[in-house]
Design a protein around this motif. Structure first.
Motif, short mmCIF file in Angstrom:
data_model
loop_
_atom_site.label_atom_id
_atom_site.label_comp_id
_atom_site.label_asym_id
_atom_site.label_seq_id
_atom_site.Cartn_x
_atom_site.Cartn_y
_atom_site.Cartn_z
N GLY A 43 48.06 31.28 19.13
CA GLY A 43 48.05 32.71 18.92
C GLY A 43 48.00 33.52 20.20
O GLY A 43 48.19 33.01 21.31
N GLU A 44 47.72 34.81 20.01
CA GLU A 44 47.74 35.75 21.13
C GLU A 44 46.72 35.40 22.20
O GLU A 44 47.03 35.47 23.39
N ILE A 45 45.52 34.99 21.81
CA ILE A 45 44.50 34.68 22.81
C ILE A 45 44.95 33.53 23.70
O ILE A 45 44.75 33.55 24.91
N GLY A 46 45.59 32.53 23.12
CA GLY A 46 46.10 31.41 23.91
C GLY A 46 47.18 31.85 24.87
O GLY A 46 47.22 31.40 26.03
N GLN A 47 48.05 32.74 24.44
CA GLN A 47 49.11 33.26 25.31
C GLN A 47 48.51 34.05 26.47
O GLN A 47 48.96 33.93 27.61
N LEU A 48 47.50 34.85 26.17
CA LEU A 48 46.85 35.64 27.23
C LEU A 48 46.12 34.74 28.22
O LEU A 48 46.18 34.96 29.44
N LEU A 49 45.45 33.72 27.72
CA LEU A 49 44.76 32.79 28.61
C LEU A 49 45.75 32.04 29.48
O LEU A 49 45.51 31.82 30.68
N GLN A 50 46.87 31.66 28.91
CA GLN A 50 47.90 30.95 29.69
C GLN A 50 48.48 31.87 30.77
O GLN A 50 48.66 31.45 31.91
N LEU A 51 48.73 33.12 30.42
CA LEU A 51 49.24 34.08 31.40
C LEU A 51 48.22 34.29 32.51
O LEU A 51 48.56 34.27 33.69
N MET A 52 46.94 34.45 32.16
CA MET A 52 45.91 34.64 33.17
C MET A 52 45.78 33.41 34.05
O MET A 52 45.57 33.54 35.26
N HIS A 53 45.91 32.23 33.48
CA HIS A 53 45.87 31.01 34.27
C HIS A 53 47.00 31.01 35.31
O HIS A 53 46.77 30.69 36.48
N GLU A 54 48.21 31.36 34.90
CA GLU A 54 49.34 31.41 35.83
C GLU A 54 49.10 32.43 36.94
O GLU A 54 49.37 32.15 38.11
N ILE A 55 48.59 33.59 36.58
CA ILE A 55 48.30 34.62 37.58
C ILE A 55 47.25 34.13 38.55
O ILE A 55 47.41 34.24 39.77
N ASP A 56 46.17 33.57 38.04
CA ASP A 56 45.08 33.08 38.89
C ASP A 56 45.53 31.91 39.75
O ASP A 56 45.27 31.88 40.96
N HIS A 57 46.22 30.96 39.15
CA HIS A 57 46.65 29.76 39.85
C HIS A 57 47.60 30.09 41.02
O HIS A 57 47.57 29.41 42.05
N ASN A 58 48.40 31.13 40.84
CA ASN A 58 49.36 31.50 41.88
C ASN A 58 48.85 32.60 42.81
O ASN A 58 49.61 33.12 43.63
N GLY A 59 47.56 32.91 42.70
CA GLY A 59 46.95 33.87 43.62
C GLY A 59 47.46 35.30 43.44
O GLY A 59 47.52 36.04 44.42
N LEU A 60 47.79 35.66 42.23
CA LEU A 60 48.37 36.98 41.97
C LEU A 60 47.41 37.94 41.27
O LEU A 60 47.83 38.97 40.74
N SER A 61 46.14 37.64 41.29
CA SER A 61 45.16 38.47 40.58
C SER A 61 45.14 39.91 41.06
O SER A 61 44.79 40.82 40.30
N ASP A 62 45.54 40.15 42.31
CA ASP A 62 45.57 41.52 42.83
C ASP A 62 46.56 42.40 42.09
O ASP A 62 46.46 43.63 42.14
N LEU A 63 47.51 41.80 41.38
CA LEU A 63 48.45 42.58 40.59
C LEU A 63 47.74 43.37 39.50
O LEU A 63 48.25 44.39 39.04
N LEU A 64 46.59 42.91 39.08
CA LEU A 64 45.85 43.55 38.00
C LEU A 64 44.96 44.70 38.49
O LEU A 64 44.49 45.49 37.68
N THR A 65 44.75 44.81 39.78
CA THR A 65 43.85 45.83 40.33
C THR A 65 44.23 47.24 39.92
O THR A 65 43.36 47.99 39.47
N PRO A 66 45.49 47.65 40.04
CA PRO A 66 45.83 49.03 39.62
C PRO A 66 45.56 49.26 38.13
O PRO A 66 45.20 50.37 37.74
N LEU A 67 45.72 48.24 37.32
CA LEU A 67 45.48 48.39 35.88
C LEU A 67 44.00 48.53 35.57
O LEU A 67 43.62 49.19 34.60
N ARG A 68 43.16 47.94 36.37
CA ARG A 68 41.72 48.04 36.18
C ARG A 68 41.22 49.44 36.48
O ARG A 68 40.22 49.88 35.95
N GLN A 69 41.93 50.14 37.36
CA GLN A 69 41.48 51.46 37.80
C GLN A 69 41.85 52.57 36.83
O GLN A 69 41.50 53.72 37.04
N ARG A 70 42.57 52.26 35.78
CA ARG A 70 42.94 53.29 34.79
C ARG A 70 41.79 53.68 33.94
O ARG A 70 40.91 53.01 33.61
#
Length: 70
Positions: A43-70
């Motif tokens: 389901g959706e939670i698994g897809q989100l966890l997989q996406l977050m894993h890819e982002i974290d694993h590839n060192g791309l977590s900073d991409l989420l910073t602007p979204l956190r500031q909204r």
């Protein structure tokens, strides 16, 4: 992945497990790695966890910073 999924990562809370209540984007890398090894939930939670894993694993977590500031 849909663009809205990135915003969901910084707003949706983990619904179960050791880190229940944590925002998915804040989950620790080792926890995401565990799911990658053992299998993501269906389901959706698994897809989100997989996406977050890819982002974290590839060192791309900073991409989420602007979204956190909204």
């Amino acid at each position: 992945m849909k663009p809205e999924d990135l915003e969901t990562l910084v707003t949706r809370k983990m619904p179960f497990g050791k880190y229940e209540g944590w925002i998915i984007a804040d989950l620790p890398g080792p926890y995401l790695n565990w799911f990658a090894r053992e299998g993501f939930p269906n389901g959706e939670i698994g897809q989100l966890l997989q996406l977050m894993h890819e982002i974290d694993h590839n060192g791309l977590s900073d991409l989420l910073t602007p979204l956190r500031q909204r």
